[in-house]
Enzyme design. Structure first.
Site, PDB file in Angstrom:
ATOM      1  N   PHE A 136       0.646  -1.223   0.029  1.00  0.00           N
ATOM      2  CA  PHE A 136       0.041  -0.089  -0.129  1.00  0.00           C
ATOM      3  C   PHE A 136       0.805   1.054   0.100  1.00  0.00           C
ATOM      4  O   PHE A 136       1.848   1.331   0.661  1.00  0.00           O
ATOM      5  CB  PHE A 136      -1.008   0.088   1.281  1.00  0.00           C
ATOM      6  CG  PHE A 136      -2.191   0.869   0.990  1.00  0.00           C
ATOM      7  CD1 PHE A 136      -3.027   0.828   0.289  1.00  0.00           C
ATOM      8  CD2 PHE A 136      -2.137   2.217   2.071  1.00  0.00           C
ATOM      9  CE1 PHE A 136      -4.043   1.851   0.094  1.00  0.00           C
ATOM     10  CE2 PHE A 136      -2.927   3.042   1.871  1.00  0.00           C
ATOM     11  CZ  PHE A 136      -4.000   2.783   1.211  1.00  0.00           C
ATOM     12  N   ASP A 214       1.938  -5.759   7.373  1.00  0.00           N
ATOM     13  CA  ASP A 214       0.678  -4.778   7.529  1.00  0.00           C
ATOM     14  C   ASP A 214      -0.477  -5.884   7.244  1.00  0.00           C
ATOM     15  O   ASP A 214      -0.779  -6.524   6.134  1.00  0.00           O
ATOM     16  CB  ASP A 214       0.682  -3.893   6.473  1.00  0.00           C
ATOM     17  CG  ASP A 214      -0.425  -2.821   6.500  1.00  0.00           C
ATOM     18  OD1 ASP A 214      -1.591  -3.247   7.065  1.00  0.00           O
ATOM     19  OD2 ASP A 214      -0.505  -1.784   5.787  1.00  0.00           O
ATOM     20  N   TYR A 239     -10.660  -0.150  10.779  1.00  0.00           N
ATOM     21  CA  TYR A 239     -12.120   0.181   9.809  1.00  0.00           C
ATOM     22  C   TYR A 239     -12.403  -0.413   8.770  1.00  0.00           C
ATOM     23  O   TYR A 239     -13.526  -0.032   8.054  1.00  0.00           O
ATOM     24  CB  TYR A 239     -11.878   1.804   9.547  1.00  0.00           C
ATOM     25  CG  TYR A 239     -10.536   2.344   8.909  1.00  0.00           C
ATOM     26  CD1 TYR A 239     -10.585   1.862   7.501  1.00  0.00           C
ATOM     27  CD2 TYR A 239      -9.356   2.818   9.520  1.00  0.00           C
ATOM     28  CE1 TYR A 239      -9.339   2.349   6.907  1.00  0.00           C
ATOM     29  CE2 TYR A 239      -8.355   3.280   9.195  1.00  0.00           C
ATOM     30  CZ  TYR A 239      -8.365   2.991   7.456  1.00  0.00           C
ATOM     31  OH  TYR A 239      -7.019   3.311   7.123  1.00  0.00           O
ATOM     32  N   LYS A 240     -11.778  -1.681   8.362  1.00  0.00           N
ATOM     33  CA  LYS A 240     -12.189  -2.478   7.311  1.00  0.00           C
ATOM     34  C   LYS A 240     -12.946  -3.588   7.641  1.00  0.00           C
ATOM     35  O   LYS A 240     -14.175  -3.327   8.108  1.00  0.00           O
ATOM     36  CB  LYS A 240     -11.083  -2.816   6.480  1.00  0.00           C
ATOM     37  CG  LYS A 240     -10.049  -1.688   5.951  1.00  0.00           C
ATOM     38  CD  LYS A 240      -9.031  -2.154   5.017  1.00  0.00           C
ATOM     39  CE  LYS A 240      -7.919  -1.126   4.856  1.00  0.00           C
ATOM     40  NZ  LYS A 240      -8.238   0.117   4.056  1.00  0.00           N
ATOM     41  N   ARG A 389     -12.609  -2.790  -8.007  1.00  0.00           N
ATOM     42  CA  ARG A 389     -12.156  -3.761  -6.673  1.00  0.00           C
ATOM     43  C   ARG A 389     -13.483  -3.960  -5.879  1.00  0.00           C
ATOM     44  O   ARG A 389     -14.332  -3.043  -5.718  1.00  0.00           O
ATOM     45  CB  ARG A 389     -11.223  -3.052  -5.689  1.00  0.00           C
ATOM     46  CG  ARG A 389     -10.487  -3.931  -4.807  1.00  0.00           C
ATOM     47  CD  ARG A 389      -9.362  -3.033  -4.104  1.00  0.00           C
ATOM     48  NE  ARG A 389      -9.942  -2.206  -3.152  1.00  0.00           N
ATOM     49  CZ  ARG A 389      -9.398  -1.679  -2.127  1.00  0.00           C
ATOM     50  NH1 ARG A 389      -8.112  -2.175  -1.571  1.00  0.00           N
ATOM     51  NH2 ARG A 389      -9.907  -0.742  -1.286  1.00  0.00           N
TER      52      ARG A 389
END
Length: 429
Positions: A136, A214, A239-240, A389
């Site tokens: 990322f 990560d 938060y995912k 996505r």
């Protein structure tokens, strides 16, 4: 452009399979434990921002009315002071870690910066950091910042041959006795490729390097065993798939095995051994708490509690089983209905190499995503240059959702795309 027919579409191939799979889904009742949205909306972006658990609303209201409103500063000893530690203990089983090794602290970018600097300081005399181009971007930014802060460090970015699969052999070949740190995303944000954590960790350890993982795109959807893999350091967002709310704080992991070697490079009063002594000299806490720095955002911490509890209740093995089922079904439906329209799979075909999201490529990807959101009541997301996505959150996504979404896309393409989306680009999430 008019909105397309929203379905569902029982006359289209795949619908009967979807309804059969939904009927057998043990996790199906969990969908009712989120705040309702537009009933026509199909939300396929939970890998970017998870939905709002219904229990979070009264839980936060209690935090505002009772803890902040009535108890005021007395809430610090009541509950607030230890909330980040308690959340770390609740997250630990989801990442295969002893609770004493996990704590919530800061944002993902700050957590990466902290642990990267800590790792580099623990390997003096080694000048290389190895990562890959599937990582990322913020991880790469923070890694570069850490290299600059420590000084005399070089970041080696190993390229993926196809932009989908991790360059495992090339990464291992890049590791040598001059490598201080290997830092990778467990599940790649764009393609969904999932690394074999144990294999890469062992390879780094063979040359004496540390490893930072990560977990942002895997925690809550993919089984993780940090302790079993021999991991050194890890971070992850909440938060995912953990549904902690926009910008909710991250967690970090420091293995007890290497804890004596690493120190928090950005000390602050929350990481002090005796914070209320207000000693002018810093003494780090003997526990994982020493990796905290400043005062934590309490209401944001409280929002994480219900999402983590919901994930733990469902069970990570069942979540993974459904995640694989959803992605396999979607790939099959995309092959039948979307590939003839120019869509191409941009994720690994092997489920063992995937997380819980699927990317499709299309030359008109950006315009298609905008049209899906505005005219077909589907919310995916877009990644440059041409990736659509689709995130499959096992707690709230159904097989019928996926079948309906695919047929809506077919109908959208048949209706023609608006020409007004060619230059605008989305925010990064």
């Amino acid at each position: 452009m008019r909105s397309v027919e929203l379905g569902p579409f029982p006359e289209v191939a795949g619908y009967e399979t979807a309804t059969t799979l939904d009927a057998a889904d043990r996790l199906r009742p969990f969908a009712d434990r989120f705040v309702p949205t537009d009933p026509d909306l199909i939300y396929l972006d939970g890998n970017s921002l998870g939905r709002l658990p219904a229990a979070t609303v009264p839980h936060l209201q209690e935090g505002v009315d009772l803890e902040w409103g009535a108890r005021l500063v007395r809430s610090w000893p009541d509950r607030w002071w230890d909330l980040a530690d308690a959340l770390g203990s609740q997250i630990a089983p989801l990442v295969g870690a002893d609770p004493a090794q996990v704590i919530v602290a800061d944002s993902t970018s700050v957590a990466i910066l902290k642990l990267t600097v800590a790792a580099l300081n623990a390997r003096p005399g080694r000048s290389r950091i190895v990562t890959d181009d599937l990582n990322f971007p913020t991880d790469l930014y923070a890694t570069g910042a850490a290299a600059n802060l420590v000084g005399d460090r070089e970041v080696i970015v190993v390229p993926s041959a196809d932009g989908v699969h991790g360059p495992v052999d090339d990464i291992i070949a890049a590791l040598d006795e001059n490598t201080a740190l290997l830092t990778l995303t467990h599940v790649a944000f764009k393609s969904g490729y999932r690394y074999n954590m144990e294999r890469l960790t062992r390879a780094a350890h063979r040359v004496g390097a540390l490893v930072l993982w990560d977990l942002s795109h895997s925690v809550g959807a993919v089984p993780i065993d940090l302790d079993g893999a021999g991991a050194d350091l890890a971070i992850g967002c909440t938060y995912k798939y953990l549904n902690g709310g926009p910008g909710s704080p991250a967690f970090l992991y420091v293995s007890e095995r290497i804890a004596p070697e690493v120190e928090n490079p950005f000390s602050g009063w929350w990481g002090h051994a005796s914070p209320f002594s207000f000693d002018l000299d810093y003494t780090p806490a003997p526990s994982i708490r020493r990796f905290q720095t400043g005062t934590m955002p309490i209401l944001s911490l409280a929002a994480i509690e219900t999402g983590v509890a919901l994930t733990a209740e469902a069970g990570i093995e069942d979540l993974r089983t459904k995640s694989v089922g959803l992605s396999e079904f979607f790939i099959e439906q995309a092959h039948i209905h979307l590939e003839p329209l120019g869509f191409e799979l941009a994720s690994p075909r092997d489920a063992d190499q995937r997380g819980s999201h699927i990317s499709l490529r299309h030359p008109d990807g950006w315009r298609i995503v905008r049209a899906m959101i505005e005219h077909a009541a589907i919310v995916p997301d877009f990644r440059e240059p041409d990736n659509l996505r689709f995130g499959f959150t096992p707690l709230s996504t159904s097989y019928t959702d996926l079948h309906t979404a695919v047929i809506r896309i077919v109908n959208l393409m048949a209706a023609g795309l608006p020409q007004t989306y060619s230059t605008d680009r989305p925010p990064v999430t």
